[in-house]
Design a protein around this motif. Structure first.
Motif, PDB file in Angstrom:
ATOM      1  N   GLN A 210       6.092  -9.592  -6.764  1.00  0.00           N
ATOM      2  CA  GLN A 210       4.960  -8.735  -6.400  1.00  0.00           C
ATOM      3  C   GLN A 210       4.072  -9.428  -5.366  1.00  0.00           C
ATOM      4  O   GLN A 210       3.561  -8.782  -4.429  1.00  0.00           O
ATOM      5  CB  GLN A 210       4.151  -8.389  -7.643  1.00  0.00           C
ATOM      6  CG  GLN A 210       4.874  -7.446  -8.604  1.00  0.00           C
ATOM      7  CD  GLN A 210       4.030  -7.115  -9.820  1.00  0.00           C
ATOM      8  OE1 GLN A 210       2.936  -7.656 -10.014  1.00  0.00           O
ATOM      9  NE2 GLN A 210       4.534  -6.212 -10.666  1.00  0.00           N
TER      10      GLN A 210
ATOM     11  N   ASN B  54       5.721  -9.024  -2.044  1.00  0.00           N
ATOM     12  CA  ASN B  54       5.521  -7.676  -1.495  1.00  0.00           C
ATOM     13  C   ASN B  54       4.121  -7.530  -0.909  1.00  0.00           C
ATOM     14  O   ASN B  54       3.939  -6.927   0.157  1.00  0.00           O
ATOM     15  CB  ASN B  54       5.756  -6.630  -2.569  1.00  0.00           C
ATOM     16  CG  ASN B  54       7.228  -6.501  -2.933  1.00  0.00           C
ATOM     17  OD1 ASN B  54       8.098  -6.774  -2.110  1.00  0.00           O
ATOM     18  ND2 ASN B  54       7.511  -6.095  -4.168  1.00  0.00           N
TER      19      ASN B  54
ATOM     20  N   GLN C 143       2.961  -6.873   3.060  1.00  0.00           N
ATOM     21  CA  GLN C 143       1.978  -5.891   3.519  1.00  0.00           C
ATOM     22  C   GLN C 143       0.888  -6.559   4.355  1.00  0.00           C
ATOM     23  O   GLN C 143       0.453  -6.023   5.376  1.00  0.00           O
ATOM     24  CB  GLN C 143       1.359  -5.181   2.323  1.00  0.00           C
ATOM     25  CG  GLN C 143       0.303  -4.144   2.683  1.00  0.00           C
ATOM     26  CD  GLN C 143       0.856  -3.030   3.543  1.00  0.00           C
ATOM     27  OE1 GLN C 143       1.753  -2.301   3.116  1.00  0.00           O
ATOM     28  NE2 GLN C 143       0.336  -2.888   4.761  1.00  0.00           N
TER      29      GLN C 143
ATOM     30  N   TYR D  55       6.121   1.131   8.256  1.00  0.00           N
ATOM     31  CA  TYR D  55       7.145   1.182   7.226  1.00  0.00           C
ATOM     32  C   TYR D  55       8.058   2.379   7.442  1.00  0.00           C
ATOM     33  O   TYR D  55       7.601   3.486   7.724  1.00  0.00           O
ATOM     34  CB  TYR D  55       6.500   1.279   5.838  1.00  0.00           C
ATOM     35  CG  TYR D  55       6.049  -0.050   5.277  1.00  0.00           C
ATOM     36  CD1 TYR D  55       6.957  -0.901   4.660  1.00  0.00           C
ATOM     37  CD2 TYR D  55       4.722  -0.449   5.378  1.00  0.00           C
ATOM     38  CE1 TYR D  55       6.549  -2.127   4.150  1.00  0.00           C
ATOM     39  CE2 TYR D  55       4.306  -1.674   4.876  1.00  0.00           C
ATOM     40  CZ  TYR D  55       5.234  -2.507   4.253  1.00  0.00           C
ATOM     41  OH  TYR D  55       4.824  -3.710   3.764  1.00  0.00           O
TER      42      TYR D  55
ATOM     43  N   ASP E 211      12.106   1.426   2.924  1.00  0.00           N
ATOM     44  CA  ASP E 211      11.837   0.087   2.402  1.00  0.00           C
ATOM     45  C   ASP E 211      11.902  -0.977   3.487  1.00  0.00           C
ATOM     46  O   ASP E 211      11.954  -2.167   3.183  1.00  0.00           O
ATOM     47  CB  ASP E 211      12.855  -0.253   1.298  1.00  0.00           C
ATOM     48  CG  ASP E 211      12.709   0.637   0.084  1.00  0.00           C
ATOM     49  OD1 ASP E 211      11.562   1.076  -0.179  1.00  0.00           O
ATOM     50  OD2 ASP E 211      13.722   0.915  -0.587  1.00  0.00           O
TER      51      ASP E 211
END
Length: 493
Positions: free
Chosen positions: A121, A124, A128, A156, A159
């Protein structure tokens, strides 16, 4: 102030005396005014006409000062962009260091799945944040979009992250005529673009009439404003090629400016010129130490008789306008000399390849207007059945084109008038052999591209796809996330 100019008093009128005295006083008053103006303003020159040489020097210096001031503004502005870019790069470096540390912390076998999921996480979120940094703008300019400074560089797509910038840096002047890079591309920072897939085969384009002179000699082109000397051994003609932009322009100018009393004929092989003379000893040399004849591959100072003078390989590069049929090989060609005016044929194979170097001959047995053309690949022949003494060159050319293996046209140099071209009858007898065919034909069945789990199929058999630009547009317009372009060497994709 100038002294008084003596005024003669004999043999002149009182009016002339007064006028000259008044003019003298006015000139002195103007000079006094100029001196007073120089003292009050501190400027020796008020108007350029006061001292033209000095004014010119002053204008030049003033322009230099203004340009230097603008350079100073450029440096200040671009320094601010580079400062913000440097801060963004420090952020990227920090994020990558943090993620690397977190990933190494859970790389051991003793860590639980929950710990690894937590780090995933974090990764990810870091991605971002990297996208946000990549999209950072300053003063209305995106820092990492390359020269497309007004386009949001990252976004984006499902994915995946898509890069919409390019690999060209923005530049500005750091001094007079000195450019420096004022940006860094997203590809340099984030590796936004994959390594290119290079074609491993030289597409070997061959020349045609519309080949640009700028594309010859592997892109070096032909020197502008050039001229050549064409001689038959007795008379010499200067051919000015400064207006030529294509190979056909060069051919037309040489044919239009032969030595006095002579006829020059210029044909094209697959990679250069073929130049012939109707009589004499053909030589082509330079004008005043130029290099144009050598660059065109037609320099011949020893003499080639009536020719043909066979030019050297001009090595054209691929251009957007290059026909796909001009790639990977060459077409066989011949000029079919048929007795009688207006009858000669220019013949060229429709496809590339050595198989089309064939013997062409006439035979009797057909009816005029319904000539029969038979191509025999095994024998290497093209047989043309005609009505002996009745069929015309125009009818024969139409029959050759209809069969499809070769193209044929009336040779314009043999035509007395366009209306008469190819209208005279033809007898059985002449033969010719086409030469120059080599290589292979481009496979138009297409290609398949796979990118981010998607497959794109391209079919190049469409008759609308004629040039290299058409092919590139077909690929680049498919939203496949790829960019197709001509390589730097100009010989592949």
């Amino acid at each position: 102030m100038a002294g008084l100019t003596p005024i003669p008093t004999s043999r002149i009128s009182d009016y002339l005396t007064r006028t000259r005295l008044t003019t003298q006083l006015q000139a002195d008053q103007l000079e006094l005014f100029r001196i007073q103006e120089q003292v009050s303003t501190g400027r020796r020159i008020s108007l350029p006409s006061d001292d033209a040489p000095a004014a010119l020097r002053a204008i030049t210096l003033q322009r230099l000062i203004e340009r230097k001031d603008q350079v100073k503004v450029n440096l200040t502005t671009n320094q601010s962009y580079l400062t913000v870019t440097d801060a963004a790069l420090n952020t990227v470096s920090g994020l990558l260091a943090d993620i690397r540390g977190s990933a190494l912390a859970v790389a051991g076998t003793t860590n639980t799945a929950e710990q690894r999921a937590a780090v995933a996480q974090q990764v990810n979120r870091a991605i971002q944040q990297l996208v946000d940094v990549g999209n950072q703008s300053f003063r209305g300019r995106y820092l990492f979009a390359g020269s497309r400074a007004g386009v949001v560089p990252y976004d984006y797509v499902d994915d995946f992250v898509e890069y919409s910038g390019n690999e060209r840096e923005l530049r500005s002047y750091s001094d007079l005529d000195v450019l420096f890079e004022t940006s860094i591309t997203g590809n340099q920072v984030f590796g936004a673009i994959s390594e290119p897939v290079h074609g491993v085969i030289d597409l070997n384009p061959h020349i045609s009439g519309d080949t640009l002179l700028a594309s010859l000699r592997e892109g070096l082109g032909i020197s502008p404003n050039g001229a050549i000397l064409v001689s038959d051994g007795s008379n010499t003609s200067v051919v000015d090629l400064s207006t030529a932009s294509t190979v056909a322009d060069v051919a037309a100018l040489i044919e239009a400016n032969p030595p006095a009393g002579r006829t020059v004929m210029v044909d094209l092989s697959s990679n250069g010129f073929l130049i012939s003379l109707d009589a004499g000893n053909l030589t082509i040399t330079e004008v005043a130490g130029g290099t144009t004849a050598r660059e065109l591959g037609i320099f011949e100072e020893m003499g080639a008789g009536t020719g043909p003078l066979i030019g050297s390989d001009l090595k054209p590069t691929i251009e957007l306008t290059t026909p796909l049929n001009n790639l990977l090989g060459t077409k066989s060609k011949a000029t079919f000399i048929i007795p009688g005016a207006n009858n000669d044929l220019l013949i060229e194979s429709a496809k590339n390849g050595e198989a089309y170097n064939v013997d062409i001959f006439f035979s009797a047995g057909a009816v005029a207007g319904s000539e029969v053309v038979t191509y025999n690949a095994g024998l290497g022949t093209l047989e043309i059945q005609i009505e002996d003494g009745v069929s015309t060159a125009k009818q024969i050319a139409a029959a050759i084109r209809a069969e499809g293996t070769f193209n044929a046209w009336i040779d314009y140099r043999d035509a007395l008038t366009p209306l008469q071209a190819g209208t005279n009858s033809v007898d059985v007898g002449p033969t010719v052999t086409t030469v120059g065919g080599d290589g292979i034909n481009l496979d138009r069945s297409g290609i398949t591209i796979t990118n981010i789990n998607q497959t794109f199929t391209f079919d190049f058999s469409n008759t609308d796809i004629v040039t290299v630009e058409d092919l590139l547009n077909e690929i680049n317009g498919a939203n496949a996330g790829v960019l197709a372009e001509i390589n730097a060497a100009g010989n592949g994709i």
